[in-house]
Scaffold this motif. Sequence first.
Motif, PDB file in Angstrom:
ATOM      1  N   ASN A 222      -4.340   7.166 -11.157  1.00 15.82           N
ATOM      2  CA  ASN A 222      -2.917   7.542 -10.594  1.00 15.82           C
ATOM      3  C   ASN A 222      -3.049   8.008  -9.306  1.00 15.82           C
ATOM      4  O   ASN A 222      -2.056   7.583  -8.655  1.00 15.82           O
ATOM      5  CB  ASN A 222      -2.637   8.533 -11.599  1.00 15.82           C
TER       6      ASN A 222
ATOM      7  N   ASP B  73      -0.295   7.592  -0.243  1.00 13.82           N
ATOM      8  CA  ASP B  73       0.321   8.894  -0.687  1.00 13.82           C
ATOM      9  C   ASP B  73       1.603   8.799  -1.407  1.00 13.82           C
ATOM     10  O   ASP B  73       2.394   9.774  -1.628  1.00 13.82           O
ATOM     11  CB  ASP B  73       0.926   9.532   0.570  1.00 13.82           C
ATOM     12  N   GLU B  74       1.953   7.533  -1.931  1.00 17.19           N
ATOM     13  CA  GLU B  74       3.076   7.169  -2.752  1.00 17.19           C
ATOM     14  C   GLU B  74       2.858   5.900  -3.338  1.00 17.19           C
ATOM     15  O   GLU B  74       1.940   4.793  -2.906  1.00 17.19           O
ATOM     16  CB  GLU B  74       4.270   7.219  -1.800  1.00 17.19           C
ATOM     17  N   PRO B  75       3.583   5.616  -4.568  1.00 20.40           N
ATOM     18  CA  PRO B  75       3.316   4.128  -4.938  1.00 20.40           C
ATOM     19  C   PRO B  75       4.019   3.126  -3.977  1.00 20.40           C
ATOM     20  O   PRO B  75       4.844   3.352  -3.116  1.00 20.40           O
ATOM     21  CB  PRO B  75       4.294   4.334  -6.297  1.00 20.40           C
ATOM     22  N   GLY B  76       3.440   1.905  -4.288  1.00 23.96           N
ATOM     23  CA  GLY B  76       3.935   0.504  -3.569  1.00 23.96           C
ATOM     24  C   GLY B  76       3.604  -0.523  -4.014  1.00 23.96           C
ATOM     25  O   GLY B  76       2.540  -0.334  -4.786  1.00 23.96           O
TER      26      GLY B  76
ATOM     27  N   GLY C 123      -1.079   6.098  -6.264  1.00 22.48           N
ATOM     28  CA  GLY C 123       0.281   6.672  -5.329  1.00 22.48           C
ATOM     29  C   GLY C 123       0.921   7.516  -6.471  1.00 22.48           C
ATOM     30  O   GLY C 123       2.109   8.183  -6.089  1.00 22.48           O
ATOM     31  N   LEU C 124       0.735   7.603  -7.749  1.00 21.80           N
ATOM     32  CA  LEU C 124       1.430   8.525  -8.742  1.00 21.80           C
ATOM     33  C   LEU C 124       1.103   9.705  -8.973  1.00 21.80           C
ATOM     34  O   LEU C 124       1.990  10.582  -9.170  1.00 21.80           O
ATOM     35  CB  LEU C 124       1.393   7.715 -10.253  1.00 21.80           C
ATOM     36  N   THR C 125       0.126  10.381  -8.368  1.00 23.85           N
ATOM     37  CA  THR C 125      -0.404  11.572  -8.263  1.00 23.85           C
ATOM     38  C   THR C 125      -1.071  11.816  -7.090  1.00 23.85           C
ATOM     39  O   THR C 125      -1.674  11.269  -6.528  1.00 23.85           O
ATOM     40  CB  THR C 125      -1.483  11.959  -9.716  1.00 23.85           C
ATOM     41  N   GLN C 126      -0.628  13.014  -6.429  1.00 27.48           N
ATOM     42  CA  GLN C 126      -1.088  13.389  -5.366  1.00 27.48           C
ATOM     43  C   GLN C 126      -2.459  14.332  -5.477  1.00 27.48           C
ATOM     44  O   GLN C 126      -2.701  14.978  -6.246  1.00 27.48           O
ATOM     45  CB  GLN C 126      -0.254  14.299  -4.560  1.00 27.48           C
TER      46      GLN C 126
END
Length: 265
Positions: free
Chosen positions: A53, A74-77, A57-60
């Motif tokens: 995850n 750092d984010e979903p894509g 990018g689903l979890t930091q």
Amino acid sequence: MAKSFLKIEQVEKSFTRGAMTNEVLKDISLEVREGEFVSIIGHSGCGKSTLLNIVAGLTQATKGVVFLEGKVVDEPGPDRAVVFQNHSLLPWLTAYENVALAVDKVFAKTKSRAERHEWTMRQIELVNMAHAKDRRPSEISGGMKQRIGIARALAMQPKVLLLDEPFGALDALTRTHLQDQVMQIQAELNNTVMMITHDVDEAVLLSDRIVMMTNGPSARIGEVLEVALARPRKRLELVSDRGYIAARAAVLKFLYERHRFVEAA
């Protein structure tokens, strides 16, 4: 294979609830080469899905960083597509519409409507589901749902395909068929794949490398095993292959030693 283009660098993850902090992952560093198939295996609770995850990018991450082609994740894509154990299809849409939804989201500005339709059908045909394209999830089997989930992920043309125990809920025969299909797809498309699994045979059959996690909390990478088996791989021929037997034994030994450690604690 090309040099690494997915890089996990000193990643750590802790979850805090009230006054309690639980460190799940500790100092995880791993480089994955383009076109490589990497499996992550370990006992329940070792943070395998958490790591996946973070890459998605689903979890930091609490500490550390993930790079994809030198860019921070750092984010979903759409460059990272995830297939979960639960197919996560929208029940009111047909198989075709579930895949087309992803295609429209990613390619609305770069492909015409006709091109998007052609691309959607290509992905559905890739997983041998053209005959069921107009059926809804409630009208198809679990294995067929997973095929559509894989087609939807591939339709985004991701740089990395992330599989979170995608065959774990399926019966043995369906699982073997889908494993073979994933091998064929990866050979054709040369995808970079990171897969979470509990299945030792699955990991050895599909992977170029197997990342073995220590037990949680504060799980780390315990060992990384190179699976030096030629491709294409044929399941029945590998049963008596010395390299396959040795790789399987190495993973089982690692997991068994970890299990004994847990029991002794």
